[in-house]
Design a protein around this motif. Structure first.
Motif, PDB file in Angstrom:
ATOM      1  N   LEU B  10       0.852  -1.197   0.000  1.00 49.59           N
ATOM      2  CA  LEU B  10       0.000   0.000   0.000  1.00 49.59           C
ATOM      3  C   LEU B  10       0.882   1.240   0.000  1.00 49.59           C
ATOM      4  O   LEU B  10       1.910   1.274   0.672  1.00 49.59           O
ATOM      5  CB  LEU B  10      -0.884   0.014   1.247  1.00 49.59           C
ATOM      6  CG  LEU B  10      -1.926  -1.094   1.366  1.00 49.59           C
ATOM      7  CD1 LEU B  10      -2.573  -1.058   2.748  1.00 49.59           C
ATOM      8  CD2 LEU B  10      -2.978  -0.962   0.271  1.00 49.59           C
ATOM      9  N   TRP B  35      -5.746   4.542  -2.031  1.00 47.80           N
ATOM     10  CA  TRP B  35      -6.021   3.112  -1.982  1.00 47.80           C
ATOM     11  C   TRP B  35      -7.338   2.894  -1.248  1.00 47.80           C
ATOM     12  O   TRP B  35      -7.875   3.818  -0.627  1.00 47.80           O
ATOM     13  CB  TRP B  35      -4.877   2.361  -1.287  1.00 47.80           C
ATOM     14  CG  TRP B  35      -4.527   2.882   0.076  1.00 47.80           C
ATOM     15  CD1 TRP B  35      -3.794   4.011   0.368  1.00 47.80           C
ATOM     16  CD2 TRP B  35      -4.904   2.316   1.349  1.00 47.80           C
ATOM     17  NE1 TRP B  35      -3.700   4.169   1.738  1.00 47.80           N
ATOM     18  CE2 TRP B  35      -4.368   3.144   2.359  1.00 47.80           C
ATOM     19  CE3 TRP B  35      -5.621   1.186   1.721  1.00 47.80           C
ATOM     20  CZ2 TRP B  35      -4.537   2.878   3.716  1.00 47.80           C
ATOM     21  CZ3 TRP B  35      -5.792   0.913   3.074  1.00 47.80           C
ATOM     22  CH2 TRP B  35      -5.251   1.760   4.049  1.00 47.80           C
ATOM     23  N   SER B  64      -6.594  -3.066  -0.067  1.00 48.37           N
ATOM     24  CA  SER B  64      -6.261  -3.758   1.173  1.00 48.37           C
ATOM     25  C   SER B  64      -7.455  -4.625   1.548  1.00 48.37           C
ATOM     26  O   SER B  64      -8.576  -4.123   1.634  1.00 48.37           O
ATOM     27  CB  SER B  64      -5.994  -2.721   2.268  1.00 48.37           C
ATOM     28  OG  SER B  64      -6.082  -3.338   3.542  1.00 48.37           O
TER      29      SER B  64
END
Lengths: 245, 284
Positions: B10, B35, B64
């Protein structure tokens, strides 16, 4: 004093039990209301999930009644899996045995309908056959044809006007429910399931197809007076046929 | 030990917990978002809109995957069926990060849909690290473990939460997800210092941070009792604690979690922009 997860769970689900010994506040005293945070989180979280899963039941029962009922359901039937998308499968049977709603005998079937819509929403994708796929098949081959319904197709019959009740409580409009049996087909043309009123004879034919019978065998289940044209047209128009073999 | 694969891919930018009602707004203009995070269990159906949206989002954003159902702190064995579903999801999605909680939620066959606490003992260090070891072996990747919100303490606990997490991470070779709001909530509830918690935390293992809102109640004695509700803006003391943490850790991916009473996209994007400013203050 060690706190087992069995004891923790029992106390979370049963407000009559005290918080387990061995849980403490910062001064070393009993946990008291601090344990209630977990009780509240568990029951409120499960009730929230049921509210999302059964919006028509919630509307029919009103928010206060629904939340109280959901709390009882959640304590009696915690999820059996972390997949909350499947939670609430026992709701129809729970409602059928829940005395305070005995005067609303259609509620279990409304719960079944909302469960079926959710199964359809999460069902596997499948490319439908072309809208003219049946028209191009030689008539003499049709009786031996097997029609594979798309994974998102759901079928439900009821002694109650489930289609009209659902429409009247989702802002979809339509006539006021009249007391009669109704059957529905759920299909998912793109990503949103849609609900379609079908005849009882249509339901018998579609269940035959879903069981893997040939078209000829399935049509026999619809009776002599059944005209299969409309329901087959509906299946094609709604992308509800995944394969013809 | 599992030390073969990288920690997190990330970017050290703001992210948000993805909500389907924001799909269009995010695809049109993601604003400060670098993200997105999704809850693993919401994407374990067979098809339909959730998976279609996730495929589109993954073409545009690092993802994620945050699990809420593995019950890593459970007394019993992990649910092998659930672990297999997770492996399937991570296999096709190839997310930048996978994380789960220091908590239990399943006991016997019942899933309670909440993050329940565990005592910090040598025995639970062993159990949790064995479970993480199994998860990482099955998934073939390193995971991040998140610190919980605490409302009470266990009389049987033998060590602090930071020592517990350090021991687990050392034994299992996992990374950590530091929820800064949880630190503030737990410290307030247990009468400890949030800054001291950050000072004791192994920040070098942190692959991601979380921020969220909490509710304020009181316990039987009238002491403050904060509830990790994810239904409000992040409060100022938590923003200050984020600054304190980032000054020691350096930039990290920072997520805004807003799961209840979810606001319209501009409000959530504004919270993420505040996280972006905090990150900019420590960027070299």
């Amino acid at each position: 004093m060690n706190v087992t997860q069995t004891a923790f769970r029992q106390a979370v689900l049963d407000p009559a039990r005290p918080a387990p010994d061995g849980l403490r506040d910062p001064q070393g005293g009993p946990a008291g209301r601090r344990f209630d945070v977990y009780r509240n989180n568990v029951v409120a979280g499960l009730s929230d999930a049921l509210e999302v899963a059964f919006p028509v039941l919630r509307r029919l029962l009103g928010e206060g009644f629904f939340r109280a009922m959901a709390g009882l359901f959640a304590r009696a039937h915690p999820p059996a899996s972390p997949l909350m998308m499947h939670y609430g499968a026992q709701m129809p049977d729970f409602l059928a045995g829940f005395a305070p709603v005995a005067h609303l005998p259609y509620l279990p079937d409304i719960a079944r309908l909302e469960l079926a819509l959710r199964r359809s929403y999460h069902a596997a994708d499948a490319a439908p056959v072309a809208p003219d796929a049946l028209a191009v098949i030689a008539p003499e081959r049709l009786p031996d044809l097997r029609i594979t319904l798309a994974p998102a197709v759901q079928l439900l019959g009821s002694d109650w006007p489930i289609h009209a009740i659902w429409r009247a409580n989702t802002g979809a409009g339509g006539p006021a429910p009249v007391n009669r049996p109704e059957a529905v087909l759920i299909a998912r043309k793109a990503l949103d399931p849609s609900l379609h009123l079908i005849a009882a004879s249509d339901l018998a034919v579609l269940r035959g197809l879903a069981e893997g019978r040939t078209l000829g065998e399935a049509l026999d289940l619809g009776g002599d007076a059944h005209d299969p044209g409309p329901v087959l047209g509906l299946l094609l128009a709604q992308g509800a046929i995944a394969a013809l073999t | 030990m599992f030390d073969r694969l990288p920690d997190t891919a990330l970017p050290p930018l703001p992210g948000v917990g993805y909500k389907p009602q924001h799909y269009r707004a995010i695809m049109e203009d993601a604003g400060p978002i670098g993200w997105l995070e999704v809850h693993a269990e919401n994407y374990m159906g067979d098809g339909g809109r959730p998976l279609a949206q996730l495929r589109h989002l993954a073409e545009r954003f690092p993802i994620s995957v945050h699990g809420v159902g593995l019950s890593i702190g459970g007394e019993g064995p992990l649910d092998a069926g659930h672990l297999a579903r997770l492996k399937h999801l991570l296999g096709w999605l190839q997310p930048a990060s996978f994380s789960e909680h220091l908590a239990w939620s399943t006991h016997d066959t019942q899933f309670l849909n909440d993050l329940l606490p565990l005592p910090y003992t040598k025995a639970t260090v062993q159990r949790v690290s064995d479970h993480i070891d199994q998860v990482q072996e099955v998934l073939g990747r390193r995971m991040l473990l998140e610190n919980p919100s605490s409302y009470l303490a266990f009389a049987e606990s033998e060590m602090t939460e930071t020592d517990f997490l350090r021991a687990v991470a050392g034994r299992a070779g996992c990374g950590l997800l530091l929820d800064v709001n949880n630190v503030f909530v737990s410290a307030t509830n247990l009468g400890t210092s949030p800054a001291a918690y950050i000072d004791a935390f192994p920040l070098d293992l942190v692959g991601e941070m979380h921020l969220g809102g909490h509710d304020e109640q009181t316990d039987d004695a009238g002491a403050p009792l904060l509830i990790d509700s994810h239904g409000k803006p992040v409060v100022d003391p938590v923003w200050a604690l984020l600054d304190y943490t980032l000054a020691r850790s350096g930039p990290r991916p920072v997520l805004i979690e807003w799961d209840n009473d979810v606001p319209d996209w501009p409000v959530l994007a504004q919270e993420a922009a505040l996280a972006g400013r905090a990150l900019a203050r420590v960027a070299g």
